[in-house]
Scaffold this motif. Structure first.
Motif: not given
Lengths: 215, 220
Positions: B117-131
């Motif tokens: 149908g023309g969809f992309l799925c992105y998946f993964g992980s990111f690390k903790r972010f401290t503002p």
């Protein structure tokens, strides 16, 4: 008899090569009926009935203005098996090779009831399901999900609580949660939670979850 | 005049012809059928002749018509993409695009796949972010840059962290980060903006974003 490209000869009588000509025509007919509607059918002669792929040993080239489907051996956690691949003619973005993309995998799990498994284009397995239990007040929840069809590598996992906790402030609040993949363990992950900090001593909990790994 | 050696269904031309008259044309026909069948198929002179080797689908200009008992698979060119594989359901039913992008390993800890149908799925992980006082949010880059619309964003923390906030209060770990697409550049959305805030009297207070797994679906 296989096909004979030297017949008919230029002899004076068709009878000399009659059987060979018939054999050649039969060969075409016999070949086309494999995977196709037969030549002597009343309609749709030549259309495909099905497609059986002969496993390829090398990746086929793809030309402009076409895309190809083919079968070739692929390595996964289930061993080396023929899989269906697609290859498109040019690459997006332009600096990326147009490598074939694996479309299939050996198994799916559609029976559940608490764990299902399917596959995604590109050589990924996707798992999803539901897990439940009972939590004691103030004791963290920790439950391990074991993937029945192990991936080669577990990439991501998700857990979403379906239950809420009654807090002392008299409103419902989602219980805190996380999905944790232990490094190097490819068939398991934990979902964890601080559990209920308020409410009755023991409450049932329910999570839905999803995980993706490489084949 | 010698006949051109391509397929000619009209041979022999006359019932009265001696076989010598049509011989070359007949030979050419057999050779042409053999060569044509050898494309995409196990050749006629093989013992296991007939099955497909590959299926090469040449670009079609329009959707292929289907009868009530047929499903069609074919290739069409898609604007801004390339030739892509399509399906069409029986009875000239729904047509949908099956392939839509070249899948590859975009970057460490981020993967993507396609959906029909023309969809992309992105998946993964990111690390903790401290503002910090200056940087209160971060951008999760989406590679490849191919989405024109974000359809769904799901985040799941991979760690339980409470956030201590002013006044000795605690932001419960269940408080999810917020995520929304950044504005498109040249028509494509290249990143997701992620932050975690607690609404306080006098304004919003950014707090630590836990490490997360993510699953994003968008339209190319």
């Amino acid at each position: 008899m296989t096909i004979d490209f030297n017949k008919p000869t230029g002899g004076p009588s068709p009878a000399l090569d009659c059987s060979t000509i018939q054999s050649n025509f039969k060969r075409f007919s016999d070949a086309l009926v494999i995977n196709h509607i037969a030549l002597n059918s009343f309609s749709a002669q030549g259309d495909h009935r099905n497609v059986i792929f002969t496993n390829q040993t090398d990746i086929p080239e793809v030309s402009k203005d076409s895309a190809i489907l083919f079968s070739i051996n692929a390595t996964s956690n289930a061993g080396v098996n023929p899989q269906l691949f697609a290859r498109i003619p040019k690459f997006l973005p332009n600096n990326i090779a147009n490598s074939p993309m694996q479309l299939t995998y050996n198994t799916v799990n559609i029976t559940g009831p608490n764990q299902y498994q399917s596959f995604l284009v590109g050589g990924y397995l996707i798992y999803f399901g539901r897990a439940s239990g009972s939590a004691d007040k103030s004791i963290p929840i920790s439950q391990t999900i074991t993937l029945a069809t192990p991936p080669s590598k577990l990439l991501v996992a998700f857990a979403i609580p379906n239950t809420t906790a009654m807090t002392g402030s008299n409103f419902d609040q989602s219980i805190p949660y996380a999905a944790v993949i232990t490094s190097g363990v490819n068939n398991k992950f934990d979902f964890v939670s601080n559990g209920y900090s308020n409410g009755p001593a023991s409450l049932p909990y329910s999570f839905t979850w999803m995980a993706i790994g490489t084949v | 005049m010698a006949k051109e050696k391509t397929y000619d269904p009209n041979v022999p031309e006359k019932l009265s012809d001696a076989l010598a008259v049509s011989q070359l044309a007949l030979l050419a026909n057999f050779q042409t059928m053999f060569s044509a069948f050898s494309r995409n198929h196990v050749a006629l002179d093989s013992t296991d002749f007939g099955n497909h080797t590959i299926i090469e689908l040449f670009e079609q200009l329009n959707a292929i018509e289907t009868n009530v008992n047929e499903i069609s698979i074919y290739t069409k060119f898609v604007k801004d993409q390339t030739e892509q594989v399509f399906f069409r359901y029986p009875g000239n039913g729904t047509e949908f695009q099956f392939t839509n992008y070249q899948i590859y390993t975009a970057k460490k800890n981020q993967f993507f796949t396609t959906l029909p149908g023309g969809f992309l799925c992105y998946f993964g992980s990111f690390k903790r972010f401290t503002p910090s006082a200056k940087v209160t949010k971060f951008n999760l880059d989406l590679l490849p840059v191919a989405l024109k619309k974000i359809c769904s964003i799901a985040l799941c923390p991979t760690e339980l962290i409470d956030a201590n906030i002013a006044g000795g209060k605690t932001l419960n770990a269940s408080t999810n980060p917020s995520a929304y697409p950044n504005d498109p550049t040249n028509g494509f959305i290249s990143s997701i903006n992620i932050s975690r805030k607690l609404k306080l009297v006098g304004g919003n207070s950014p707090v630590t974003v836990p490490a997360c797994n993510y699953f994003i679906i968008g339209k190319v």
